[in-house]
Design a protein around this motif. Structure first.
Motif, mmCIF file in Angstrom:
data_model
loop_
_atom_site.group_PDB
_atom_site.id
_atom_site.type_symbol
_atom_site.label_atom_id
_atom_site.label_comp_id
_atom_site.label_asym_id
_atom_site.label_seq_id
_atom_site.Cartn_x
_atom_site.Cartn_y
_atom_site.Cartn_z
ATOM 1 N N UNK A 245 0.856 1.278 7.588
ATOM 2 C CA UNK A 245 0.246 0.054 7.054
ATOM 3 C C UNK A 245 1.209 -0.807 6.254
ATOM 4 N N UNK A 246 2.472 -0.387 6.176
ATOM 5 C CA UNK A 246 3.422 -1.044 5.265
ATOM 6 C C UNK A 246 4.321 -2.084 5.935
ATOM 7 N N UNK A 247 4.580 -1.946 7.239
ATOM 8 C CA UNK A 247 5.684 -2.718 7.812
ATOM 9 C C UNK A 247 5.358 -4.168 8.144
ATOM 10 N N UNK B 185 11.147 7.211 11.533
ATOM 11 C CA UNK B 185 11.027 6.334 10.371
ATOM 12 C C UNK B 185 11.092 4.866 10.760
ATOM 13 N N UNK B 186 10.184 4.096 10.198
ATOM 14 C CA UNK B 186 10.185 2.641 10.348
ATOM 15 C C UNK B 186 10.917 2.072 9.137
ATOM 16 N N UNK B 187 12.058 1.443 9.361
ATOM 17 C CA UNK B 187 12.891 1.019 8.240
ATOM 18 C C UNK B 187 12.188 -0.003 7.343
ATOM 19 N N UNK B 188 11.478 -0.961 7.937
ATOM 20 C CA UNK B 188 10.809 -1.960 7.116
ATOM 21 C C UNK B 188 9.629 -1.332 6.375
ATOM 22 N N UNK B 189 8.885 -0.464 7.055
ATOM 23 C CA UNK B 189 7.799 0.241 6.379
ATOM 24 C C UNK B 189 8.305 1.094 5.232
ATOM 25 N N UNK B 190 9.410 1.790 5.460
ATOM 26 C CA UNK B 190 9.997 2.624 4.406
ATOM 27 C C UNK B 190 10.513 1.774 3.255
ATOM 28 N N UNK B 191 11.024 0.577 3.578
ATOM 29 C CA UNK B 191 11.502 -0.325 2.516
ATOM 30 C C UNK B 191 10.355 -0.760 1.610
ATOM 31 N N UNK B 192 9.211 -1.060 2.213
ATOM 32 C CA UNK B 192 8.038 -1.442 1.413
ATOM 33 C C UNK B 192 7.589 -0.261 0.557
#
Length: 410
Positions: free
Chosen positions: A251-253, A378-385
């Protein structure tokens, strides 16, 4: 103890480089700019022929700069840069070219990978998470190479049955070095992408940590943006599901927070702004030409594009292309992206809208898609959020890698 890693940087018949500090070629000190040429089966350097050239740094921080290094090979952001590296420089002969190899300690390599894959001033938790997955993938590669896994592991497939082509590509074992420096393995651009204290802290505080599933070091895949749902391994590569690479909701990306995005997207990545939801349109003539040129098969003018099989995320892994003189079925994920683009479509998660004229004749196709990349792991943008929200790196990894655990190897 941290192992050393050999990284293949660039191949060319002529390589120009600058030794920014004193290096040793045997016992001979060298510095400054030089050009190596491949001629008559030898490496010609400063008027002398060599079978290979090993340049050793005289100090830990000694560096060299290679000119015209290609980054983003075969992607839409492909370009050449001058890049600077620390450690040893080894020039070897490779099929009529000179291959430049950089050898350095794995933990130093990881500092650069993290700074190359994202901004060096990203959140500490994101940097820690990426340090662990990058180290996991690297150590897994080194162990496979040491165990001669190349003899048993398949790294690509090309199954052609009549008018069906199911093809996948993976990170094959390299013959002269451990890993390459481009997206094919992990982005490694030396100290060109300057590291900062935050990166050093992330690598140091996770030193030796990898993610494991039982006794197996995880093949820790990652992509830029999963589009809201990650994919499973077998829909993109070999038909061998990995228990720790299950499809999970993210739900983050879906974010437009510029501060978060710049943590993950370097300057050339920021040229892509429709990474979560995107639309690509083709006329019949355009898509027919792409299919003909990219498959080397002529099925006439394309009349329909039909998704046949999808993975758990919705990414298409088998697609039917209908033409006026034939049909063609293609897969898997990357092959679909390759065929329907001049470089690579953002992802294979898309729906197809057929456009028509007033007489009902097909005039083109609109692809309504989601995500950027294969979407596995891992989803980089999701992990960044998640990192920006202060979520601990161990929780980030637990979210993306099912039932895995962090262990310290050294």
């Amino acid at each position: 103890m941290s192992p050393n890693v050999k990284v293949g940087i660039v191949n060319a018949r002529e390589l120009s480089f600058t030794l920014n500090d004193t290096y040793l070629l045997g016992s001979e000190p060298m510095s400054g700019r030089h050009t190596a040429l491949f001629a008559e089966g030898k490496i010609m350097l400063n008027g002398k022929p060599y079978d290979d050239v090993l340049l050793m740094p005289t100090a830990p921080a000694s560096s060299f700069t290679l000119e015209d290094v290609t980054i983003g090979v075969n992607f839409h952001w492909e370009r050449k840069e001058n890049e600077t590296f620390e450690g040893m420089l080894h020039l070897v002969i490779d099929n009529g070219t000179i291959c430049a190899i950089n050898e350095l300690p794995a933990e130093n390599y990881l500092r650069s990978v993290i700074s190359s894959e994202m901004r060096a001033d990203a959140s500490l938790q994101l940097l820690k998470a990426h340090a662990v997955i990058s180290r996991s993938w690297l150590i897994s590669q080194l162990r496979h190479a040491g165990g001669n896994a190349a003899a048993t592991c398949r790294h690509s497939s090309d199954c052609c049955i009549q008018n069906e082509v199911i093809r996948w590509y993976d990170r094959e074992d390299h013959r002269l070095f451990d890993v390459c420096a481009d997206d094919h393995c992990q982005r490694y651009q030396g100290i060109t992408r300057a590291t900062r204290q935050q990166v050093d802290r992330a690598v140091k505080e996770t030193c030796g940590e990898v993610i494991m599933y039982g006794d197996e070091i995880c093949d820790a895949r990652f992509s830029k943006c999963c589009g809201g749902l990650t994919e499973e391994f077998q829909y993109c590569w070999d038909d061998t599901p990995k228990a720790y690479l299950k499809s999970v909701a993210d739900p983050y990306c879906n974010t437009d927070d510029k501060n978060v995005l710049r943590q993950v997207l370097n300057d050339y990545d920021l040229e892509t702004d429709d990474f979560h939801d995107w639309t690509t349109s083709y006329s019949v003539e355009e898509v027919s030409r792409l299919v003909r040129e990219n498959t080397k098969k002529d099925i006439g003018s394309i009349t329909d594009i039909i998704p046949m099989e999808r993975g758990k995320s919705g990414r298409i892994w088998k697609l039917r292309l209908c033409g006026t003189i034939g049909e063609l079925i293609i897969g898997k994920e990357l092959e679909i992206r390759r065929v329907l683009s001049t470089s690579h479509l953002k992802s294979s998660w898309f729906d197809v809208e057929r456009t028509t004229d007033d007489n009902g004749h097909t005039t083109g196709f609109v692809l309504h898609g989601h995500g950027w990349g294969h979407g596995v792991g891992l989803c980089q943008i999701g992990a960044a959020v998640m990192g920006e929200k202060g979520i601990d790196y161990k929780e980030i990894l637990k979210h993306y890698y099912n039932k895995s655990e962090i262990k310290k190897l050294y």
